[in-house]
Write an enzyme that holds these catalytic residues in place. Structure first.
Site, PDB file in Angstrom:
ATOM      1  N   CYS A 118     -16.554   1.436  -7.211  1.00 24.73           N
ATOM      2  CA  CYS A 118     -17.175   0.373  -6.397  1.00 24.73           C
ATOM      3  C   CYS A 118     -18.562   1.467  -5.724  1.00 24.73           C
ATOM      4  O   CYS A 118     -19.304   1.314  -6.519  1.00 24.73           O
ATOM      5  CB  CYS A 118     -16.165   0.410  -5.497  1.00 24.73           C
ATOM      6  SG  CYS A 118     -16.290  -0.874  -3.862  1.00 24.73           S
ATOM      7  N   HIS A 119     -18.584   1.356  -4.298  1.00 25.91           N
ATOM      8  CA  HIS A 119     -19.039   2.188  -3.589  1.00 25.91           C
ATOM      9  C   HIS A 119     -19.823   3.422  -3.784  1.00 25.91           C
ATOM     10  O   HIS A 119     -20.513   4.595  -3.108  1.00 25.91           O
ATOM     11  CB  HIS A 119     -19.464   2.071  -2.089  1.00 25.91           C
ATOM     12  CG  HIS A 119     -20.073   0.570  -1.782  1.00 25.91           C
ATOM     13  ND1 HIS A 119     -18.937  -0.539  -2.107  1.00 25.91           N
ATOM     14  CD2 HIS A 119     -20.611   0.258  -1.351  1.00 25.91           C
ATOM     15  CE1 HIS A 119     -19.484  -1.617  -1.360  1.00 25.91           C
ATOM     16  NE2 HIS A 119     -20.581  -0.963  -1.065  1.00 25.91           N
TER      17      HIS A 119
END
Length: 192
Positions: A118-119
């Site tokens: 994800c991030h």
């Protein structure tokens, strides 16, 4: 001696992206240590639950408290065989810590396995290790990957992508895919 994996985390890390892989990697025999800048073993971080409910982006809800089990200030990357950088909101600010970036670069320079979900790719981009690499991430991180010279991999949310020692995925629905690929890069053998 057990093989150790390091998790770089911070407050409001995505709940599933820290808890599930932490437990899964421990289940298959790794010693898993989670650290956070400015915190020590025994301290807790708050997590956030991100879900995909049909909105233009994910929703966010309070998660759990996650207890750290190692001290950030004593991390020696020589002690670890792999690095995991979960997503959520933590990567956007832990990447401002120079030691977080040094740790990430040390894993990359040693060609040790690195997983970013994800991030989590924000830490990789800030560390300057994605140039010329194919990396997936949450779609909102695609501009950062590209601006840092990486080739963003726009894959399904439940898929993962491996480029050499870097395993990346868009979000927690990809746990089965990225954990399998990360274990492959680690050289783990699981037999049924």
């Amino acid at each position: 001696m057990s093989k150790k994996i390091l998790f770089l985390v911070g407050d409001y890390v995505e709940d599933y992206e820290v808890m599930v892989p932490f437990q899964a990697l421990a289940m298959v025999g790794y010693t898993v240590e989670a650290v956070c800048p400015d915190k020590q073993a025994g301290d807790s971080i708050r997590t956030a639950i991100h879900d995909f409910e049909g909105d233009q982006t994910y929703s966010e809800k309070p998660g759990h408290n996650f207890q750290l089990n190692a001290d950030f200030d004593t991390v020696n990357t020589d002690d670890y065989v792999g690095l995991v950088v979960p997503g959520g909101r933590a990567p956007e600010y832990i990447r401002l810590n120079e030691r977080v970036l040094e740790i990430t670069r040390e894993f990359a320079q040693a060609n040790k396995p690195i997983a970013a979900v994800c991030h989590g790719a924000q830490v990789l981009t800030a560390a300057g290790i994605v140039e010329g690499r194919k990396v997936s991430a949450y779609p909102a991180c695609a501009p950062e990957v590209r601006l840092c010279g990486g080739e963003y991999q726009d894959i399904a949310v439940d898929h993962a992508y491996t480029d050499g020692n870097i395993v990346s995925a868009p979000a927690w629905p990809a746990h089965p895919a990225w954990l399998k690929q990360f274990l492959d890069v680690l050289g783990a053998k699981i037999t049924l």
